[in-house]
Design a protein around this motif. Sequence first.
Motif, PDB file in Angstrom:
ATOM      1  N   ASP A  62       0.828  -1.354   0.122  1.00 52.92           N
ATOM      2  CA  ASP A  62      -0.202   0.467   0.279  1.00 52.92           C
ATOM      3  C   ASP A  62       0.791   1.339   0.037  1.00 52.92           C
ATOM      4  O   ASP A  62       1.063   2.152  -0.634  1.00 52.92           O
ATOM      5  CB  ASP A  62      -0.987   0.443   1.134  1.00 52.92           C
ATOM      6  CG  ASP A  62      -2.237  -0.733   1.270  1.00 52.92           C
ATOM      7  OD1 ASP A  62      -1.405  -1.268   0.248  1.00 52.92           O
ATOM      8  OD2 ASP A  62      -2.340  -1.370   2.406  1.00 52.92           O
ATOM      9  N   TYR A  63       1.737   0.913   1.050  1.00 53.34           N
ATOM     10  CA  TYR A  63       2.693   2.117   1.063  1.00 53.34           C
ATOM     11  C   TYR A  63       3.046   2.957  -0.453  1.00 53.34           C
ATOM     12  O   TYR A  63       3.746   3.751  -0.972  1.00 53.34           O
ATOM     13  CB  TYR A  63       3.617   1.895   1.283  1.00 53.34           C
ATOM     14  CG  TYR A  63       4.745   3.379   1.892  1.00 53.34           C
ATOM     15  CD1 TYR A  63       4.024   4.448   3.134  1.00 53.34           C
ATOM     16  CD2 TYR A  63       5.895   3.239   1.305  1.00 53.34           C
ATOM     17  CE1 TYR A  63       5.421   5.191   2.602  1.00 53.34           C
ATOM     18  CE2 TYR A  63       7.310   4.811   1.511  1.00 53.34           C
ATOM     19  CZ  TYR A  63       6.100   5.143   2.236  1.00 53.34           C
ATOM     20  OH  TYR A  63       7.212   6.445   2.285  1.00 53.34           O
ATOM     21  N   ILE A  64       3.948   1.871  -1.084  1.00 52.71           N
ATOM     22  CA  ILE A  64       4.633   1.927  -2.483  1.00 52.71           C
ATOM     23  C   ILE A  64       3.495   2.054  -3.521  1.00 52.71           C
ATOM     24  O   ILE A  64       3.632   3.173  -4.316  1.00 52.71           O
ATOM     25  CB  ILE A  64       5.245   0.676  -2.715  1.00 52.71           C
ATOM     26  CG1 ILE A  64       6.527  -0.475  -2.085  1.00 52.71           C
ATOM     27  CG2 ILE A  64       5.814   0.476  -3.859  1.00 52.71           C
ATOM     28  CD1 ILE A  64       6.906  -1.168  -2.494  1.00 52.71           C
ATOM     29  N   PRO A  68       5.040   5.632  -5.092  1.00 48.38           N
ATOM     30  CA  PRO A  68       6.687   5.228  -5.054  1.00 48.38           C
ATOM     31  C   PRO A  68       7.130   5.494  -5.546  1.00 48.38           C
ATOM     32  O   PRO A  68       8.833   4.908  -5.571  1.00 48.38           O
ATOM     33  CB  PRO A  68       5.449   5.520  -6.906  1.00 48.38           C
ATOM     34  CG  PRO A  68       4.909   6.376  -6.891  1.00 48.38           C
ATOM     35  CD  PRO A  68       3.844   6.556  -5.506  1.00 48.38           C
ATOM     36  N   VAL A  69       7.913   6.741  -5.863  1.00 49.10           N
ATOM     37  CA  VAL A  69       8.953   7.980  -5.812  1.00 49.10           C
ATOM     38  C   VAL A  69      10.058   7.277  -4.278  1.00 49.10           C
ATOM     39  O   VAL A  69      11.243   7.252  -4.737  1.00 49.10           O
ATOM     40  CB  VAL A  69       8.886   8.725  -6.418  1.00 49.10           C
ATOM     41  CG1 VAL A  69       9.942  10.108  -6.366  1.00 49.10           C
ATOM     42  CG2 VAL A  69       8.791   9.218  -7.685  1.00 49.10           C
ATOM     43  N   LYS A  70       9.564   7.926  -3.475  1.00 51.12           N
ATOM     44  CA  LYS A  70       9.635   7.765  -2.364  1.00 51.12           C
ATOM     45  C   LYS A  70      10.626   6.368  -1.830  1.00 51.12           C
ATOM     46  O   LYS A  70      11.503   5.864  -1.264  1.00 51.12           O
ATOM     47  CB  LYS A  70       8.759   7.998  -0.764  1.00 51.12           C
ATOM     48  CG  LYS A  70       9.277   8.236   0.175  1.00 51.12           C
ATOM     49  CD  LYS A  70       8.217   9.183   1.602  1.00 51.12           C
ATOM     50  CE  LYS A  70       8.491  10.736   1.807  1.00 51.12           C
ATOM     51  NZ  LYS A  70       7.706  10.929   2.913  1.00 51.12           N
ATOM     52  N   SER A  71       9.356   5.327  -2.201  1.00 48.81           N
ATOM     53  CA  SER A  71       9.826   4.266  -1.754  1.00 48.81           C
ATOM     54  C   SER A  71      10.815   4.091  -2.719  1.00 48.81           C
ATOM     55  O   SER A  71      12.111   3.349  -2.436  1.00 48.81           O
ATOM     56  CB  SER A  71       8.706   3.052  -2.524  1.00 48.81           C
ATOM     57  OG  SER A  71       7.174   3.407  -1.972  1.00 48.81           O
ATOM     58  N   VAL A  72      11.434   4.320  -4.039  1.00 52.28           N
ATOM     59  CA  VAL A  72      12.403   3.688  -4.877  1.00 52.28           C
ATOM     60  C   VAL A  72      13.836   4.466  -4.012  1.00 52.28           C
ATOM     61  O   VAL A  72      14.573   3.498  -3.979  1.00 52.28           O
ATOM     62  CB  VAL A  72      11.940   4.208  -6.275  1.00 52.28           C
ATOM     63  CG1 VAL A  72      13.568   3.975  -7.139  1.00 52.28           C
ATOM     64  CG2 VAL A  72      11.128   3.600  -7.268  1.00 52.28           C
TER      65      VAL A  72
END
Length: 97
Positions: A62-64, A68-72
């Motif tokens: 869910d967070y990804i 998405p950018v922050k996760s990468v």
Amino acid sequence: MNEDKPVESTLGVAEQASPSAPLLERAGAQAAVLTQRTIDSVRDRSRRVREQALQTSERTIDYIRAEPVKSVLIAAAVGAALMALGQLMAGHARRRD
């Protein structure tokens, strides 16, 4: 077919052979109870760990999806940190040899 019959007949022979047989029988029963409790406890804890891992996985997904950018960027930073740690440990191990 009754599975308890051989056990009962064996216990009868043990009781006749030794006066401490009832004590041994009680100790065996207590060991069986303790074993079953341990099995139940391990099974319960295993189930809880699986459920917690599934919930954590779902929250991560869910967070990804939400970031998405922050996760990468976080994944790249963690990867770089692990690589640096690995190189540091490898260098330390070579110096010790």
